[in-house]
Design an enzyme around this catalytic site. Sequence first.
Site, PDB file in Angstrom:
ATOM      1  CB  SER A  24      -0.961  -0.045   1.187  1.00 53.19           C
ATOM      2  OG  SER A  24      -1.960   0.947   1.066  1.00 53.19           O
ATOM      3  CE  LYS A  64      -5.788  -3.087  -0.430  1.00 54.62           C
ATOM      4  NZ  LYS A  64      -6.034  -1.633  -0.482  1.00 54.62           N
TER       5      LYS A  64
END
Length: 482
Positions: free
Chosen positions: A377, A402
Amino acid sequence: MRCAAALLAAVVLQLGGVGGGTAHAFNLASVAEDRLLEFVRQVGVRVDSAVEAVKDVASQGAPSPDAAEGRELIAEVCEVVESSFSDARGAGFDREAWQKLKEKALARPLRDRSAAYGVIRELLAELRDPYSRFVTPGEFASMLKYDVSGVGLNLGTAEEFANKTGQPLPEGREAGSAAGGEGVWVVGLIRGLAGDVAGLQQGDQLLELDGQRLEGQSPFAVASLLQGQDEAEEGQGLGLQAAAVRKFDGSEQEVTLQRPLRVLQSPASSRLDSGPNGEKVGVIRLASFNARAQRDTLAAVHRLQAAGASRLVLDLRDNRGGLVSEGIEVARLFLDDGALVVRTEGKAKASAAPITAPGPAATTAPLVVLVNDHTASASEIVAGALRDNCRAVLAGKRTYGKGLIQSVYELSDGSGLVLTVGKYVTPSGTDIDREGLQPDFRSQPSGEAVERALQACRLQRAVSAPALAEQQQPQQQQAGTS
């Protein structure tokens, strides 16, 4: 049953991240997360449906007075999905099929608002996106407690205010105008916290804090200025902060904010290592991206360089992310003015606005970023930005992958909707989501190897820059007319 399924997902996901650095193992871990999250949600939807069926039989389907409000809530959710949802992972979202499901959902008899919540969950399950979900009013209130400013303010630029609220700014202060400029605006606020108690309102523009004018300051920087004292600072002052504000009607006033005591732990730690030739290497370990990440990373850089570090290592191994805004600000610390940090693709309105660094960089020291298969992320945004700008090399294992963008929407009854609206792409076009980032080195390289890799990157960047600019120009024109 739902609790058991959630526990199963948590256990298997933890195991799924352990499996070596191969692309195959990486892809299995990422796909496993999607499938398990979707499985948990589908089980939850079935449980909700079964419970509602039992309730309907028990009550003989008698509607309550708030059944009409429940139907309006379903329509509200559908409107947000139709305007903002992005099938970023290509799961096969069919808008024609969605319209038919919507019509059936709105035609269903509803016993009460709880039944409406169940219908909403069923509809969202049809998106086949494991990260888009409905949250009850109680759950949504808990989400709002995560406050970056410390005084309950959601700050943004003039453009962000217009995009997020749908409200026009006062005449003469439109987004992009000379009078409006970027500025720092109150996009939203949490009731009962210091900003609300002081009398701030949505649409107010912050002009000054404790005598410091805010021209040229980003909303993120101002939020950092607003954050409360550390425990060690307690007793050094009353914790009061004066703020000059331009109200939505154009008038100006001064408000006094009660700054809270900050108890948020620092995610950053640092140490000074010795290199093979006696050089000093500064290592910054960043465990997550919370509201202190940028400030504490900058402090670590200054501290290490003052101690004689000639090279830096940013350790993002096992950093699963956190606040994306903090990740972007950390990346900006190491980038020059105008450098592209990340691009977005999808339904997000921010897709047309490139996210760049204001510069100058806090340091020009050579940089290595350590990553592994748990780097995800916001961490991947940082790693991708630094490598694509030839500012750092990556060492370790391929990252998790992600890169979805979720927006949170408050609904009319105080519940919320978390919706995938796009995905992040590195400056050179690497799709972070699912692909992840492949490191340049398997282990931490020598200083000489880092220099060679960065020089090669800069040469390749200079050669490919004209072609890349030509490729991006039609995309920017298209984004500007959408």
